[in-house]
Design a protein around this motif. Structure first.
Motif, PDB file in Angstrom:
ATOM      1  N   ASN A  23      44.115  49.090  34.284  1.00 39.14           N
ATOM      2  CA  ASN A  23      42.879  48.577  33.691  1.00 39.14           C
ATOM      3  C   ASN A  23      42.678  47.108  34.097  1.00 39.14           C
ATOM      4  O   ASN A  23      42.883  46.753  35.247  1.00 39.14           O
ATOM      5  CB  ASN A  23      42.903  48.753  32.170  1.00 39.14           C
ATOM      6  N   LEU A  24      42.271  46.244  33.182  1.00 40.83           N
ATOM      7  CA  LEU A  24      41.941  44.869  33.551  1.00 40.83           C
ATOM      8  C   LEU A  24      43.142  44.105  34.094  1.00 40.83           C
ATOM      9  O   LEU A  24      42.991  43.233  34.955  1.00 40.83           O
ATOM     10  CB  LEU A  24      41.362  44.133  32.333  1.00 40.83           C
ATOM     11  N   SER A  25      44.333  44.426  33.623  1.00 42.74           N
ATOM     12  CA  SER A  25      45.525  43.759  34.144  1.00 42.74           C
ATOM     13  C   SER A  25      45.697  44.036  35.630  1.00 42.74           C
ATOM     14  O   SER A  25      46.201  43.187  36.381  1.00 42.74           O
ATOM     15  CB  SER A  25      46.772  44.220  33.383  1.00 42.74           C
ATOM     16  N   GLY A  26      45.286  45.217  36.069  1.00 38.05           N
ATOM     17  CA  GLY A  26      45.429  45.577  37.471  1.00 38.05           C
ATOM     18  C   GLY A  26      44.570  44.758  38.406  1.00 38.05           C
ATOM     19  O   GLY A  26      44.851  44.694  39.612  1.00 38.05           O
ATOM     20  N   LEU A  27      43.522  44.112  37.871  1.00 34.42           N
ATOM     21  CA  LEU A  27      42.664  43.286  38.722  1.00 34.42           C
ATOM     22  C   LEU A  27      43.433  42.138  39.356  1.00 34.42           C
ATOM     23  O   LEU A  27      43.084  41.666  40.444  1.00 34.42           O
ATOM     24  CB  LEU A  27      41.492  42.724  37.905  1.00 34.42           C
ATOM     25  N   TYR A  28      44.460  41.681  38.674  1.00 34.94           N
ATOM     26  CA  TYR A  28      45.177  40.489  39.118  1.00 34.94           C
ATOM     27  C   TYR A  28      46.431  40.818  39.922  1.00 34.94           C
ATOM     28  O   TYR A  28      47.148  39.898  40.337  1.00 34.94           O
ATOM     29  CB  TYR A  28      45.546  39.643  37.898  1.00 34.94           C
ATOM     30  N   LEU A  29      46.692  42.100  40.144  1.00 36.14           N
ATOM     31  CA  LEU A  29      47.905  42.479  40.875  1.00 36.14           C
ATOM     32  C   LEU A  29      47.854  42.022  42.324  1.00 36.14           C
ATOM     33  O   LEU A  29      48.809  41.414  42.829  1.00 36.14           O
ATOM     34  CB  LEU A  29      48.100  43.998  40.805  1.00 36.14           C
ATOM     35  N   ILE A  30      46.764  42.310  43.032  1.00 35.05           N
ATOM     36  CA  ILE A  30      46.662  41.942  44.442  1.00 35.05           C
ATOM     37  C   ILE A  30      46.692  40.422  44.625  1.00 35.05           C
ATOM     38  O   ILE A  30      47.438  39.916  45.473  1.00 35.05           O
ATOM     39  CB  ILE A  30      45.409  42.563  45.073  1.00 35.05           C
ATOM     40  N   SER A  63      42.503  51.158  38.244  1.00 38.22           N
ATOM     41  CA  SER A  63      42.535  52.506  37.674  1.00 38.22           C
ATOM     42  C   SER A  63      43.838  52.762  36.923  1.00 38.22           C
ATOM     43  O   SER A  63      43.856  53.496  35.942  1.00 38.22           O
ATOM     44  CB  SER A  63      42.368  53.552  38.784  1.00 38.22           C
ATOM     45  N   VAL A  64      44.921  52.149  37.381  1.00 39.78           N
ATOM     46  CA  VAL A  64      46.231  52.383  36.763  1.00 39.78           C
ATOM     47  C   VAL A  64      46.467  51.450  35.578  1.00 39.78           C
ATOM     48  O   VAL A  64      46.909  51.889  34.509  1.00 39.78           O
ATOM     49  CB  VAL A  64      47.355  52.204  37.808  1.00 39.78           C
ATOM     50  N   GLN A 100      22.516  45.872  48.064  1.00 37.60           N
ATOM     51  CA  GLN A 100      22.925  44.783  48.949  1.00 37.60           C
ATOM     52  C   GLN A 100      23.973  43.950  48.236  1.00 37.60           C
ATOM     53  O   GLN A 100      23.745  43.435  47.147  1.00 37.60           O
ATOM     54  CB  GLN A 100      21.737  43.895  49.335  1.00 37.60           C
ATOM     55  N   PHE A 101      25.132  43.816  48.875  1.00 38.15           N
ATOM     56  CA  PHE A 101      26.224  43.064  48.291  1.00 38.15           C
ATOM     57  C   PHE A 101      26.259  41.660  48.873  1.00 38.15           C
ATOM     58  O   PHE A 101      26.040  41.456  50.067  1.00 38.15           O
ATOM     59  CB  PHE A 101      27.559  43.770  48.539  1.00 38.15           C
ATOM     60  N   HIS A 102      26.597  40.724  48.042  1.00 39.19           N
ATOM     61  CA  HIS A 102      26.675  39.329  48.464  1.00 39.19           C
ATOM     62  C   HIS A 102      27.941  39.066  49.275  1.00 39.19           C
ATOM     63  O   HIS A 102      27.945  38.233  50.176  1.00 39.19           O
ATOM     64  CB  HIS A 102      26.651  38.424  47.231  1.00 39.19           C
ATOM     65  N   TRP A 103      29.024  39.766  48.936  1.00 39.60           N
ATOM     66  CA  TRP A 103      30.311  39.566  49.586  1.00 39.60           C
ATOM     67  C   TRP A 103      30.756  40.846  50.290  1.00 39.60           C
ATOM     68  O   TRP A 103      30.194  41.918  50.096  1.00 39.60           O
ATOM     69  CB  TRP A 103      31.388  39.181  48.569  1.00 39.60           C
ATOM     70  N   SER A 104      31.796  40.698  51.055  1.00 38.13           N
ATOM     71  CA  SER A 104      32.434  41.855  51.668  1.00 38.13           C
ATOM     72  C   SER A 104      32.889  42.825  50.579  1.00 38.13           C
ATOM     73  O   SER A 104      33.279  42.428  49.478  1.00 38.13           O
ATOM     74  CB  SER A 104      33.644  41.390  52.491  1.00 38.13           C
ATOM     75  N   ILE A 105      32.864  44.112  50.902  1.00 38.18           N
ATOM     76  CA  ILE A 105      33.200  45.133  49.905  1.00 38.18           C
ATOM     77  C   ILE A 105      34.703  45.391  49.821  1.00 38.18           C
ATOM     78  O   ILE A 105      35.165  46.091  48.905  1.00 38.18           O
ATOM     79  CB  ILE A 105      32.490  46.468  50.224  1.00 38.18           C
ATOM     80  N   TRP A 106      35.497  44.832  50.742  1.00 36.35           N
ATOM     81  CA  TRP A 106      36.880  45.281  50.885  1.00 36.35           C
ATOM     82  C   TRP A 106      37.770  44.878  49.725  1.00 36.35           C
ATOM     83  O   TRP A 106      38.618  45.660  49.286  1.00 36.35           O
ATOM     84  CB  TRP A 106      37.456  44.796  52.212  1.00 36.35           C
ATOM     85  N   PHE A 107      37.627  43.671  49.221  1.00 34.87           N
ATOM     86  CA  PHE A 107      38.494  43.261  48.110  1.00 34.87           C
ATOM     87  C   PHE A 107      38.236  44.095  46.853  1.00 34.87           C
ATOM     88  O   PHE A 107      39.197  44.576  46.231  1.00 34.87           O
ATOM     89  CB  PHE A 107      38.319  41.773  47.821  1.00 34.87           C
ATOM     90  N   PRO A 108      36.986  44.308  46.437  1.00 36.82           N
ATOM     91  CA  PRO A 108      36.772  45.214  45.298  1.00 36.82           C
ATOM     92  C   PRO A 108      37.281  46.629  45.557  1.00 36.82           C
ATOM     93  O   PRO A 108      37.814  47.272  44.644  1.00 36.82           O
ATOM     94  CB  PRO A 108      35.247  45.186  45.118  1.00 36.82           C
ATOM     95  N   LEU A 109      37.117  47.113  46.793  1.00 41.83           N
ATOM     96  CA  LEU A 109      37.634  48.447  47.104  1.00 41.83           C
ATOM     97  C   LEU A 109      39.150  48.504  46.966  1.00 41.83           C
ATOM     98  O   LEU A 109      39.698  49.458  46.405  1.00 41.83           O
ATOM     99  CB  LEU A 109      37.226  48.845  48.528  1.00 41.83           C
ATOM    100  N   LEU A 110      39.828  47.488  47.464  1.00 42.45           N
ATOM    101  CA  LEU A 110      41.283  47.446  47.344  1.00 42.45           C
ATOM    102  C   LEU A 110      41.730  47.350  45.889  1.00 42.45           C
ATOM    103  O   LEU A 110      42.839  47.783  45.549  1.00 42.45           O
ATOM    104  CB  LEU A 110      41.837  46.256  48.132  1.00 42.45           C
ATOM    105  N   SER A 111      40.877  46.798  45.046  1.00 37.13           N
ATOM    106  CA  SER A 111      41.235  46.622  43.633  1.00 37.13           C
ATOM    107  C   SER A 111      41.064  47.900  42.816  1.00 37.13           C
ATOM    108  O   SER A 111      41.448  47.929  41.639  1.00 37.13           O
ATOM    109  CB  SER A 111      40.391  45.494  43.021  1.00 37.13           C
ATOM    110  N   PHE A 112      40.460  48.928  43.419  1.00 38.05           N
ATOM    111  CA  PHE A 112      40.241  50.182  42.696  1.00 38.05           C
ATOM    112  C   PHE A 112      41.523  50.741  42.097  1.00 38.05           C
ATOM    113  O   PHE A 112      41.607  51.041  40.902  1.00 38.05           O
ATOM    114  CB  PHE A 112      39.661  51.241  43.638  1.00 38.05           C
ATOM    115  N   LEU A 113      42.527  50.901  42.951  1.00 34.70           N
ATOM    116  CA  LEU A 113      43.754  51.580  42.522  1.00 34.70           C
ATOM    117  C   LEU A 113      44.470  50.840  41.406  1.00 34.70           C
ATOM    118  O   LEU A 113      44.758  51.436  40.354  1.00 34.70           O
ATOM    119  CB  LEU A 113      44.681  51.794  43.718  1.00 34.70           C
ATOM    120  N   PRO A 114      44.798  49.552  41.573  1.00 37.26           N
ATOM    121  CA  PRO A 114      45.476  48.870  40.459  1.00 37.26           C
ATOM    122  C   PRO A 114      44.633  48.832  39.190  1.00 37.26           C
ATOM    123  O   PRO A 114      45.176  48.904  38.088  1.00 37.26           O
ATOM    124  CB  PRO A 114      45.752  47.467  41.004  1.00 37.26           C
TER     125      PRO A 114
END
Length: 609
Positions: A109-116, A106-107, A90-104
Motif C-alpha cells: 500500500n502507501l508504504s510501498g511507494l517509498y521502497l524504490i 500493490s503489496v 496527457q502526462f506531465h512526466w515520464s510514465i516509468w516511475f509510476p509504473l515501476l511503483s505499481f508492484l510495491p
C-alpha cells in the motif's frame, strides 16, 4: 583476498545500518500526505495508469466525473494528468516511475511507494563505495556512511520521487566504464552497451540526465585518449566493424530524442518546450550578464521558493570561499605543468593549494553552519554546496589523478568536474535564473553529491598517505591534521542539514494531516479554490468528490452542473470566505448552514435549493 572480503562485508554491514536509519526515519513520516506537489501528482499519475482500459484510454481518479463529464472542475495545472479527447491522457512526466511503483504499492500500500526511492538511495551508496574501493579499499564502508547520511541522498530517498532511482542508474552507467581498457574487445563493447542502456533508462526518467550522458561520453573519450590511444587514430578509423555500431547508436539516439515529441513519448511531452526555452536563454545577453548572480543562487544560496534568508555579509563570505577554492584549483592545475621541474616548487605549489582549500572550506563551513542553525523556518535549499559543504574538498582529487595516472582516476575526475560545469549550465538555462523548485539541495544535480563525495574521500586519503612517505616539515604536518578536522566538521554539518530536512518534511506533513481529517468528516461534495490541495492530499482526493475552481466566480458554473446532477448541498474550503456578491448572484439559491475554522482553512457548508 582477506582485505577484499573484509571490505565487502563491511560495505554491506554499513549499508544495512544506513538502511535501518532510513526505515526508522520513514516510520516517523505520515504517508497519507505528500511533502511536495510533484509527489502527489505522481501518485495520481500512478492511479491513472492503474485505470488503463486498453489502447490509449485511462480512467482518471476523479470522482466528480458524473457531475462534471467535461472535466471543467478538475485541476488544470499541467502537473496533473490531463484528460484529452477519446479518453486519452496527457502526462506531465515520464510514465516509468509510476509504473515501476505499481508492484510495491500493490503489496505494501502507501508504504510501498517509498521502497524504490529508499532502495535506490542505498544502491547509490554502494556504487559510490565500490568506486572508492578501487582506489583504497578501507574507504568503502566510510563512503556508504558519508553518502548515505551526510548528503541529500538521504532526504530524497524518503520521498515518492524518482531522483534517487535516476542517480542509481547513472552511477551504474559510470561504474561499468571503470576498468574499460583492461577488458577484451567484446567485453568492452558489452560494458559500453550496458552503460548506455542504463543511462538511457535514467534519461527516460529524468531528461536532465541527458547532460550527464554527454559528460560521461566526453570523459571516457578524454580518458581513453590520455591512457590508451587517441580516439581518432587511423587504426581506430580503419576498423570497419565499428561503423555499423556507430550508425546504430546514432539512429537509436535520434529515434529516442524524436519520440518524445508526441504526447505518448517515452520521456513526456515537454521536450519541445525545454529545447525552445534553452535556445532562447543561450542567445539572451541579459542572462549571461546575470550569470554570477545565477551561479550564486545555484551553488551557494537562494531565498526563492521559501529558501533561507542569508545575511549579506554571510553571502559575500560564501562567495569569497568559493573564489578562494578557485585559487586551489589553479595551484593544482599548475602542478601538472611543473611536475617535470623543481620537485620542491611542485610540493610548495600543492601545499599552497591545500592552504587555500582549507581556508575556503572553513569559511564555507561557517556560512553553512549559520544557515543550519537559523531559527527561522525554511522549506527549501537550492545551493549545491550549502547542505553539503564537504563537496568543496573534492578538489583534492586533482593532485591524486595527476600523480597516479590511472584510467579509473582520470575517468572519475573528468566525469565529476565536467558534469559539475555542464550540469550547472543546464540547470541555469533550464530555470533562466528563476528558481521555483521545492527541493533540499538541487535535485536536478543530485548525482553530483555521490560523485564529488567519492572524489573528496579518495583525494584526502591520497593527501594524507603521500605525506607519510615524504619528509615534510611539522608545519605541513599540521595542515594534514587541519584537513582531517575540517573534513569531519563539514560532514557533521551535512548530516545536520539532513536531520533538519527530515524535521521539515515531518512538520509539513503534520500540518497537512488535519486537512485529511477535515475532508474525511465532510459528507457533501467539496468545492475549493486551492489548486495545491489535490496534489499534497492526493490520496484523499482520489477517494472523495472534490471540485477545484480556478477562481470563486467559477462557482456559478459549478452550481449549474450541481443542480442538473441533483446535488442539494456542498462544502466550500478555502483560505477566504466566499464573496457575498458571488453568493447573491448565484444562478441558484444557496443558504449558508454552518461555518468553521480548521487549522487556517475556512469551511463553509451550503444548502442548494
Amino acid at each position: 583476498m582477506l582485505t577484499f572480503l573484509y571490505t565487502r562485508r563491511a560495505m554491506w554491514l554499513t549499508a544495512g545500518l544506513v538502511g535501518l536509519i532510513y526505515l526508522l526515519a520513514l516510520a516517523q513520516l505520515p504517508m497519507t500526505v505528500f511533502w511536495s506537489a510533484d509527489e502527489g501528482a505522481k501518485y495520481l499519475q500512478m492511479q491513472t495508469l492503474r485505470g488503463w482500459q486498453g489502447g490509449g484510454q485511462y480512467d482518471l481518479p476523479y470522482l466528480g466525473r458524473d457531475l462534471d463529464p467535461d472535466y471543467l472542475f478538475y485541476p488544470q495545472h499541467p502537473i496533473y494528468p490531463q484528460p484529452k479527447a477519446g479518453g486519452q491522457i496527457q502526462f506531465h512526466w515520464s510514465i516509468w516511475f509510476p509504473l515501476l511503483s505499481f508492484l510495491p504499492y500493490s503489496v505494501w500500500n502507501l508504504s510501498g511507494l517509498y521502497l524504490i526511492p529508499m532502495l535506490s538511495g542505498l544502491g547509490v551508496t554502494l556504487f559510490s563505495a565500490d568506486i572508492t574501493r578501487r582506489f583504497h579499499p578501507p574507504l568503502a564502508p566510510l563512503t556508504v556512511l558519508v553518502v548515505g547520511l551526510s548528503t541529500p541522498i538521504l532526504f530524497y530517498s524518503l520521498l515518492f520521487w524518482e531522483h534517487t532511482l535516476t542517480v542509481l542508474l547513472a552511477m551504474g552507467g559510470l561504474w561499468l566504464m571503470f576498468d574499460l581498457p583492461s577488458h577484451a574487445t567484446r567485453s568492452r563493447w558489452l560494458r559500453i552497451g550496458g552503460s548506455m542502456l542504463l543511462l538511457m533508462m535514467a534519461t527516460m526518467l529524468r531528461l536532465e540526465l541527458l547532460v550527464f550522458m554527454l559528460s560521461l561520453g566526453l570523459s571516457v573519450a578524454l580518458s581513453w585518449s590520455r591512457h590508451v590511444q587517441p580516439i581518432l587514430s587511423q587504426k581506430w578509423l580503419t576498423r570497419r566493424w565499428h561503423i555499423p555500431i556507430i550508425v546504430l547508436i546514432i539512429i537509436g539516439l535520434t529515434i529516442y530524442l524524436i519520440q518524445p515529441l508526441s504526447h505518448s513519448g517515452l520521456i513526456g511531452p515537454r521536450l519541445n518546450k525545454l529545447l525552445t526555452a534553452f535556445a532562447i536563454f543561450v542567445t539572451d545577453d541579459q542572462f549571461w550578464r546575470m550569470l554570477p548572480q545565477h551561479l550564486n543562487a545555484t551553488w551557494l544560496n537562494s531565498s526563492a521558493s521559501s529558501g533561507p534568508e542569508l545575511a549579506p555579509h554571510l553571502e559575500w563570505l560564501g562567495l569569497f570561499a568559493l573564489a578562494l577554492s578557485g585559487i586551489s584549483l589553479i595551484c593544482y592545475l599548475l602542478r601538472s605543468i611543473t611536475m617535470e621541474g623543481d620537485g620542491r616548487f611542485t610540493l610548495y605549489l600543492i601545499r599552497l593549494g591545500h592552504v587555500c582549500l582549507i581556508l575556503s572550506s572553513l569559511l564555507l563551513g561557517w556560512v553553512s553552519f549559520q544557515v543550519l542553525i537559523l531559527p527561522d523556518e525554511y522549506r527549501t535549499i537550492h545551493g549545491l554546496f550549502l547542505p553539503a559543504p564537504a563537496l568543496i574538498l573534492a578538489l583534492t582529487m586533482i593532485p591524486y589523478t595527476q600523480q597516479v595516472n590511472r584510467f579509473e582516476a582520470t575517468l572519475l575526475t573528468y566525469t565529476s568536474f565536467i558534469y559539475l560545469i555542464f550540469g550547472t549550465l543546464a540547470v541555469l538555462l533550464r530555470q533562466a535564473g528563476i528558481i521555483a523548485n521545492l527541493e533540499w539541495g538541487p535535485r536536478y544535480m543530485l548525482l553530483l553529491y555521490p560523485l564529488l563525495i567519492t572524489c573528496m574521500l579518495v583525494g584526502i586519503n591520497h593527501t594524507l598517505k603521500i605525506n607519510q612517505t615524504l619528509k615534510v616539515s611539522k608545519t605541513f604536518r599540521v595542515l594534514d591534521y587541519l584537513l582531517v578536522g575540517v573534513t569531519c566538521l563539514l560532514l557533521l554539518i551535512g548530516a545536520g542539514y539532513q536531520l533538519r530536512g527530515l524535521r521539515t518534511v515531518q512538520e509539513v506533513k503534520a500540518d497537512l494531516l488535519p486537512y485529511v481529517t477535515l475532508i474525511n468528516q465532510i459528507d457533501q461534495p467539496i468545492v475549493t479554490d486551492l489548486p495545491w490541495l489535490p496534489s499534497v492530499l492526493s490520496v484523499t482526493y482520489a477517494e472523495r468528490e472534490i471540485y477545484v475552481l480556478e477562481s470563486q466566480s467559477d462557482l456559478h458554473a459549478w452550481l449549474e452542473h450541481a443542480q442538473t446532477a441533483n446535488r442539494d448541498s456542498f462544502a466550500y474550503i478555502g483560505f477566504f470566505l466566499l464573496n457575498p456578491q458571488t453568493v447573491e448572484q448565484a444562478p441558484v439559491t444557496i443558504h449558508q448552514q454552518e461555518q468553521e475554522l480548521w487549522h487556517g482553512l475556512t469551511v463553509t457548508y451550503y444548502e442548494i435549493e
